[in-house]
Design an enzyme around this catalytic site. Structure first.
Site, PDB file in Angstrom:
ATOM      1  N   ARG A  49      -7.230   5.922  17.791  1.00  0.00           N
ATOM      2  CA  ARG A  49      -6.781   4.982  16.763  1.00  0.00           C
ATOM      3  C   ARG A  49      -7.573   5.204  15.480  1.00  0.00           C
ATOM      4  O   ARG A  49      -8.799   5.239  15.471  1.00  0.00           O
ATOM      5  CB  ARG A  49      -6.981   3.536  17.245  1.00  0.00           C
ATOM      6  CG  ARG A  49      -6.788   2.452  16.170  1.00  0.00           C
ATOM      7  CD  ARG A  49      -5.341   2.290  15.777  1.00  0.00           C
ATOM      8  NE  ARG A  49      -5.181   1.376  14.656  1.00  0.00           N
ATOM      9  CZ  ARG A  49      -5.010   0.055  14.778  1.00  0.00           C
ATOM     10  NH1 ARG A  49      -5.012  -0.506  15.978  1.00  0.00           N
ATOM     11  NH2 ARG A  49      -4.832  -0.700  13.710  1.00  0.00           N
ATOM     12  N   ARG A  84       0.146   4.262  14.714  1.00  0.00           N
ATOM     13  CA  ARG A  84      -1.079   4.208  15.505  1.00  0.00           C
ATOM     14  C   ARG A  84      -0.802   4.645  16.942  1.00  0.00           C
ATOM     15  O   ARG A  84       0.267   4.374  17.485  1.00  0.00           O
ATOM     16  CB  ARG A  84      -1.681   2.811  15.486  1.00  0.00           C
ATOM     17  CG  ARG A  84      -0.849   1.747  16.170  1.00  0.00           C
ATOM     18  CD  ARG A  84      -0.986   0.405  15.523  1.00  0.00           C
ATOM     19  NE  ARG A  84      -0.212   0.314  14.295  1.00  0.00           N
ATOM     20  CZ  ARG A  84      -0.003  -0.827  13.622  1.00  0.00           C
ATOM     21  NH1 ARG A  84      -0.521  -1.941  14.051  1.00  0.00           N
ATOM     22  NH2 ARG A  84       0.710  -0.835  12.529  1.00  0.00           N
ATOM     23  N   ASP A 138      -4.176  -6.415  20.263  1.00  0.00           N
ATOM     24  CA  ASP A 138      -4.532  -7.664  19.584  1.00  0.00           C
ATOM     25  C   ASP A 138      -4.786  -8.759  20.605  1.00  0.00           C
ATOM     26  O   ASP A 138      -4.095  -8.842  21.639  1.00  0.00           O
ATOM     27  CB  ASP A 138      -3.413  -8.123  18.649  1.00  0.00           C
ATOM     28  CG  ASP A 138      -3.265  -7.244  17.427  1.00  0.00           C
ATOM     29  OD1 ASP A 138      -4.300  -6.820  16.887  1.00  0.00           O
ATOM     30  OD2 ASP A 138      -2.119  -6.982  17.013  1.00  0.00           O
ATOM     31  N   ASP A 176      -2.593   0.016  19.537  1.00  0.00           N
ATOM     32  CA  ASP A 176      -2.992  -1.212  18.856  1.00  0.00           C
ATOM     33  C   ASP A 176      -3.091  -2.296  19.917  1.00  0.00           C
ATOM     34  O   ASP A 176      -2.154  -2.500  20.691  1.00  0.00           O
ATOM     35  CB  ASP A 176      -1.964  -1.592  17.797  1.00  0.00           C
ATOM     36  CG  ASP A 176      -2.380  -2.813  16.991  1.00  0.00           C
ATOM     37  OD1 ASP A 176      -3.592  -3.025  16.834  1.00  0.00           O
ATOM     38  OD2 ASP A 176      -1.496  -3.552  16.522  1.00  0.00           O
TER      39      ASP A 176
END
Length: 272
Positions: free
Chosen positions: A201, A210, A215, A213
């Site tokens: 990344r 990317r 989150d 990712d």
């Protein structure tokens, strides 16, 4: 939740800021309380369904003597995390470390440090639009599952979605996972960043392409607003590629912003 406790466990160990404390050692007194469900043991009278407090006392003693620390805060942290990793039935643990021989120089029974640590549920969203996207997401799940302070509990299906924000890029493969962790939110964020970096990344373009990712969408019922981390994720309810997978694995998770189940909140957002 039910509890099993050890009270006033005496352990001789070599912890302390001063050299003579490490060299000579001293006696520490520990109180340990484990939260778990004792009903299976109570209804079956089977020790295997509960926590063997004799074995627990021996293991805590071994852990406390295993390394040498300057601070009793560090000894408590080391022992608490190790016990929670090793005893699957224990959901949370409170540990008090008392130091009766602390070189304070004043009339004092003892200084002590008390901590409580627990397995905390969290929901993460994953995405990739570079290379073998499914392989990237699978590899990320494997990386999460091999972290000693993370347990991977549930994984959504991977879904292909159009890019969001910066639309001039390839489609994404997205999903969500349910974990439980001993890490704080900031520690979890750092672990996620390490996993992302290991999979190539690069943060060159905002909302850009990317390899991976990840989150943090929810962390228990926490409401957090810090410069580098907001929980729940502030844009989650604007993103179907996040909430569709999240709602599929934790439909009854209570969103702390609304006090309602995720599925209900998300359905309302979609209709509006």
């Amino acid at each position: 939740m039910d509890k099993i406790s050890l009270t006033s466990l005496e352990i001789f160990a070599h912890h302390g800021v001063f050299d003579f404390e490490k060299e000579n050692g001293q006696t520490f007194i520990l109180d340990c309380t484990c939260a778990l469900d004792t009903r299976p043991a109570g209804t079956t009278d089977n020790l295997d369904a509960s926590l063997d407090y004799g074995a627990l006392a021996k293991r805590l003693t071994a852990l406390f003597q295993e390394k040498t620390f300057d601070l009793i805060e560090a000894t408590a942290e080391y022992c608490a995390r190790a016990l929670l990793r090793e005893y699957p039935l224990v959901r949370s643990l409170s540990l008090t470390v008392k130091k009766p021989s602390a070189p304070v120089g004043l009339p004092l029974a003892y200084p002590a440090v008390s901590i409580t640590r627990s397995w905390t549920p969290a929901v993460l969203a994953l995405g990739s639009n570079i290379g073998d996207r499914a392989a990237e997401l699978d590899q990320a799940c494997q990386a999460l599952a091999t972290q000693p302070d993370i347990r991977l509990l549930k994984t959504s299906d991977w879904i292909e979605t159009a890019p969001w924000g910066n639309t001039d890029q390839d489609p994404f493969l997205n999903g969500a996972v349910l974990i439980e962790t001993l890490l704080s939110p900031q520690e979890l964020l750092q672990t996620i960043h390490t996993i992302e970096a290991a999979q190539g990344r690069q943060r060159l373009v905002h909302w850009g392409p990317r390899t991976l990712d990840i989150d943090i969408i929810y962390y228990d019922d926490l409401l957090l607003d810090q410069p580098d981390l907001t929980i729940p994720h502030p844009l989650s309810l604007q993103r179907a590629f996040v909430m569709d997978p999240v709602a599929s694995i934790v439909p009854y998770w209570i969103d702390p912003r609304y006090g309602q189940a995720v599925s209900a909140v998300w359905n309302e957002k979609k209709q509006s």
